[in-house]
Design an enzyme around this catalytic site. Structure first.
Site, PDB file in Angstrom:
ATOM      1  N   LYS A  41      28.842  95.412  -3.022  1.00  0.00           N
ATOM      2  CA  LYS A  41      27.922  94.456  -2.686  1.00  0.00           C
ATOM      3  C   LYS A  41      27.355  94.379  -1.284  1.00  0.00           C
ATOM      4  O   LYS A  41      28.045  94.887  -0.424  1.00  0.00           O
ATOM      5  CB  LYS A  41      29.048  93.012  -2.693  1.00  0.00           C
ATOM      6  CG  LYS A  41      28.374  91.733  -2.821  1.00  0.00           C
ATOM      7  CD  LYS A  41      29.069  90.642  -3.128  1.00  0.00           C
ATOM      8  CE  LYS A  41      28.140  89.345  -2.819  1.00  0.00           C
ATOM      9  NZ  LYS A  41      28.889  88.157  -3.255  1.00  0.00           N
ATOM     10  N   HIS A  59      15.470  91.740   2.012  1.00  0.00           N
ATOM     11  CA  HIS A  59      16.326  92.897   1.747  1.00  0.00           C
ATOM     12  C   HIS A  59      16.027  93.220   0.110  1.00  0.00           C
ATOM     13  O   HIS A  59      15.245  92.672  -0.468  1.00  0.00           O
ATOM     14  CB  HIS A  59      17.845  92.697   1.750  1.00  0.00           C
ATOM     15  CG  HIS A  59      18.383  91.573   0.999  1.00  0.00           C
ATOM     16  ND1 HIS A  59      18.414  91.458  -0.287  1.00  0.00           N
ATOM     17  CD2 HIS A  59      19.251  90.546   1.437  1.00  0.00           C
ATOM     18  CE1 HIS A  59      19.137  90.160  -0.618  1.00  0.00           C
ATOM     19  NE2 HIS A  59      19.486  89.725   0.334  1.00  0.00           N
ATOM     20  N   HIS A  68      30.361  82.252  -1.645  1.00  0.00           N
ATOM     21  CA  HIS A  68      30.286  82.855  -0.379  1.00  0.00           C
ATOM     22  C   HIS A  68      31.814  82.975   0.481  1.00  0.00           C
ATOM     23  O   HIS A  68      31.718  83.612   1.522  1.00  0.00           O
ATOM     24  CB  HIS A  68      29.401  81.433   0.479  1.00  0.00           C
ATOM     25  CG  HIS A  68      28.078  81.502  -0.055  1.00  0.00           C
ATOM     26  ND1 HIS A  68      27.677  80.623  -0.762  1.00  0.00           N
ATOM     27  CD2 HIS A  68      27.075  82.141   0.200  1.00  0.00           C
ATOM     28  CE1 HIS A  68      26.345  80.660  -1.126  1.00  0.00           C
ATOM     29  NE2 HIS A  68      26.077  81.563  -0.396  1.00  0.00           N
ATOM     30  N   LYS A 104      26.009  91.819   5.445  1.00  0.00           N
ATOM     31  CA  LYS A 104      25.745  92.251   6.937  1.00  0.00           C
ATOM     32  C   LYS A 104      27.089  92.901   7.395  1.00  0.00           C
ATOM     33  O   LYS A 104      27.050  93.705   8.371  1.00  0.00           O
ATOM     34  CB  LYS A 104      25.389  90.849   7.675  1.00  0.00           C
ATOM     35  CG  LYS A 104      24.010  90.727   7.455  1.00  0.00           C
ATOM     36  CD  LYS A 104      23.425  89.569   8.474  1.00  0.00           C
ATOM     37  CE  LYS A 104      21.961  89.355   8.181  1.00  0.00           C
ATOM     38  NZ  LYS A 104      21.438  88.252   8.476  1.00  0.00           N
ATOM     39  N   HIS A 137      16.185  90.797  -2.698  1.00  0.00           N
ATOM     40  CA  HIS A 137      14.932  89.844  -2.815  1.00  0.00           C
ATOM     41  C   HIS A 137      13.721  90.668  -3.415  1.00  0.00           C
ATOM     42  O   HIS A 137      13.228  90.246  -4.127  1.00  0.00           O
ATOM     43  CB  HIS A 137      14.435  89.229  -1.422  1.00  0.00           C
ATOM     44  CG  HIS A 137      15.538  88.414  -0.442  1.00  0.00           C
ATOM     45  ND1 HIS A 137      15.972  88.990   0.672  1.00  0.00           N
ATOM     46  CD2 HIS A 137      16.021  87.564  -0.932  1.00  0.00           C
ATOM     47  CE1 HIS A 137      16.717  88.092   1.060  1.00  0.00           C
ATOM     48  NE2 HIS A 137      16.810  87.180   0.327  1.00  0.00           N
ATOM     49  N   CYS A 187      34.545  78.891  -1.352  1.00  0.00           N
ATOM     50  CA  CYS A 187      33.387  78.777  -2.337  1.00  0.00           C
ATOM     51  C   CYS A 187      33.523  80.178  -2.926  1.00  0.00           C
ATOM     52  O   CYS A 187      33.503  80.988  -2.131  1.00  0.00           O
ATOM     53  CB  CYS A 187      32.177  78.536  -1.463  1.00  0.00           C
ATOM     54  SG  CYS A 187      30.684  79.076  -2.367  1.00  0.00           S
ATOM     55  N   CYS A 242      25.626  77.447  -0.238  1.00  0.00           N
ATOM     56  CA  CYS A 242      25.023  77.044  -1.533  1.00  0.00           C
ATOM     57  C   CYS A 242      23.915  75.802  -0.951  1.00  0.00           C
ATOM     58  O   CYS A 242      23.162  75.566  -2.008  1.00  0.00           O
ATOM     59  CB  CYS A 242      26.015  76.488  -2.638  1.00  0.00           C
ATOM     60  SG  CYS A 242      27.194  77.754  -2.813  1.00  0.00           S
ATOM     61  N   CYS A 294      29.349  73.291   0.751  1.00  0.00           N
ATOM     62  CA  CYS A 294      29.113  74.699   1.197  1.00  0.00           C
ATOM     63  C   CYS A 294      27.678  74.739   1.789  1.00  0.00           C
ATOM     64  O   CYS A 294      26.797  74.537   1.148  1.00  0.00           O
ATOM     65  CB  CYS A 294      29.115  75.537   0.021  1.00  0.00           C
ATOM     66  SG  CYS A 294      28.858  77.234   0.495  1.00  0.00           S
TER      67      CYS A 294
END
Ligand code: MSP
Length: 527
Positions: A300, A19, A148, A303, A22, A145, A130, A127
């Protein structure tokens, strides 16, 4: 000139397609690499994919394919995206590459033989996002977490542990003695705080729980758990050998000049990785550059929100023939280390203003005037006895090369671009102030030619400086100026333009066409 420059990106997980986040990192790194390619003859740029672990195992199972099939398919998507974005690496490492796996096994063995790794029964909060055990004090009030927002699993296993605590003091000392080790420096305190209550870390998982990993040579019940595997890519890719037979390439390039990573994985790079390197008696990285995160329309990416933007969809939807505008936009979306944002509207406005209106038009109208008034020819008198104003613009332009280099020394990619655009603005102002069209009307032809030659000299330098961001536009600019785009920054002079015919009318064309406004808002294609 610099001896060598070795730089790396984080290696991406392959449980999905790439995405824009990255892409941001790979573009930043490619820009740094291209900048340094004009400051050294010995550059190595490493990127790749991180392919082991429970997440990949589970995603593959849910798709009814093997983990290796999933990795092959998705790793290719990353390679394709980087190719579309003109990200030009020297090696694309996959943690499933045979040479990597073999060296990781040897690294693990060496650490075990040294007593830096020991076996221990452990129960903790794990997690999956992570891929690590979390310290209960780092969980949110609801026990989630913080990265996440998911409840970690309680995992009880007999694992191998790495004696991270043994290296705590040495790492704190290193950070304090090397203020530019962590970039931006405001993140160094965060790392020191994390170091305060650091514990030994689990570096293996039982094969029963995580089958998709590298086997431990003398303990087939266990597999090497992601971070030792993943972080080691930075040395395995060059041919490091823990038995003392490292390749010439490794000896030449290590220590790395910069690891470019996102702020979320700074702990692993600024604490775990230095500790592993110290245990292997290897020198520490020169810099760890933690960039910020990219949001979409200030939200943010996720999905579930359906707002994940694929980098190649931006190119397709705006019908861009090269990735230059997207690279420029991403690289200038945030100051060093801060979060940035992508929005279609802002993208369009910024690249139209900077690349088409300011930079592209300046070249186009200067060359067009040279053709109109002088049949595209530079005469000797255009290059001598220029006005004070012209000399001063040229001097400022040369000074900008040093300023830009200095920004890159500190990974200030947006800040460097601002300097380049201010030279473009200064050159535009110089043209407006000196109005070569009026000089031509008044038949002051030498002065008119001097103004144009000055701007074209400056444009040569601008093409060199903008090259890392916009390699295609820069090459096109250089071609129209008969300028060598591979000129090293140290060799840039003020005599780039030669006496004689520079260009013919039919060879002049815009280097960047304005992004069509009607195409906006179509880029939210799902990955
Ligand atoms: N596999 C690990 C890294 C191992 S490095 C030895 C990993 N992978 S990742 O796919 O989750 O992330 C890869 C890189 O992309 C990280 O540096 C991460 O910070 C970056 N980004 C992921 N999402 C991002 C944004 N939304 N914005 C900017 N960068 C982001 O972590």
């Amino acid at each position: 000139m610099i001896d060598k420059y070795y730089l790396t990106t984080a290696i991406d997980y392959v449980n999905g397609a790439p995405h824009i986040g990255h892409a941001y990192e790979k573009i930043l790194t490619d820009i740094i690499a291209r900048h340094y390619s004009l400051r050294t003859d010995n550059l190595f740029f490493l990127t790749g994919t991180d392919e082991h672990g429970i997440k990949i195992q589970k995603t593959a199972a849910s798709q009814g394919i093997t983990p290796k099939e999933l990795c092959d398919m998705n790793s290719q998507k990353f390679k394709d995206a980087w190719s579309a974005l003109d990200v030009k690496y020297n090696r694309f490492i996959r943690t499933t590459d045979e040479d990597h796996e073999k060296i990781v096994q040897k690294i693990f063995q060496k650490l075990k033989d040294k007593g830096a790794i020991y076996k221990h029964e452990y129960e903790g909060w794990y997690c999956q996002g992570c891929e690590c055990f979390l310290n209960p004090k780092d969980l949110t009030e609801d026990g989630l977490c913080p990265d996440h927002m998911k409840k970690p699993d309680i995992v009880k296993e007999e694992n191998y542990f790495f004696k991270l605590t043994d290296y705590k003091d040495a790492i704190i000392k290193h950070i304090k003695e090397h203020p530019d080790f962590i970039v931006p420096s405001f993140r160094a305190n965060e790392v020191i705080n994390q170091l305060e209550d650091i514990q030994d870390i689990s570096v293996s998982r039982s094969k029963e729980n995580v089958g998709w990993g590298i086997d431990i040579l003398d303990d087939p019940e266990q597999s090497i758990y992601v971070w030792i595997d993943a972080l080691s890519n930075y040395i395995t890719a060059l041919g490091y050998d823990p038995d003392g037979n490292s390749s010439e390439q490794f000896k030449k390039l290590w220590p790395v000049d910069v690891h470019v990573i996102g702020k979320d994985i700074l702990k692993f790079h600024a604490i775990y990785w230095p500790a592993i390197l110290l245990a292997l008696d290897l020198p520490l990285p020169k810099h760890i550059f933690a960039h910020g995160w990219i949001t979409i329309d200030e939200t943010k990416m996720s999905k579930s929100l359906g707002n994940v933007v694929s980098p190649t969809s931006v190119l397709e939807n705006f019908e861009l023939s090269t990735p230059d505008a997207f690279r420029y936009y991403m690289a200038t979306s945030a100051p060093c280390g801060r979060d940035g944002n992508y929005s279609d509207q802002d993208f369009k406005e910024k690249v139209n203003a900077h690349l088409a209106n300011s930079m592209g038009n300046l070249l186009n109208r200067s060359l067009s005037m040279l053709v109109k008034y002088f049949d595209g020819e530079i005469k000797e008198e255009f290059l001598t006895n220029r006005s004070k104003e012209a000399e001063s613009l040229i001097k400022t332009t040369l000074g900008t090369v040093k300023i830009v280099e200095n920004h890159f020394n500190h990974f200030e990619i947006q800040e460097a671009a601002q300097e380049i655009i201010s030279i473009v603005d200064a050159a535009n102002k110089f043209v407006t102030d000196n109005a070569p069209w009026t000089l031509a009307k008044e038949e002051k032809m030498t002065e008119c030619g001097q103004v144009l030659a000055t701007v074209l000299e400056v444009m040569c330098v601008i093409s060199s400086l903008i090259y890392p961001y916009c390699p295609n536009i820069a090459q096109d600019m250089a071609k129209q100026l008969s300028y060598d785009i591979s000129t090293k920054y140290d060799d840039i002079t003020t005599s780039n333009i030669k006496v004689g015919k520079l260009i013919s009318k039919e060879d002049i064309h815009p280097v960047f066409l304005r992004v069509d406004s009607e195409l906006a808002d179509k880029t939210k294609a799902k990955v």
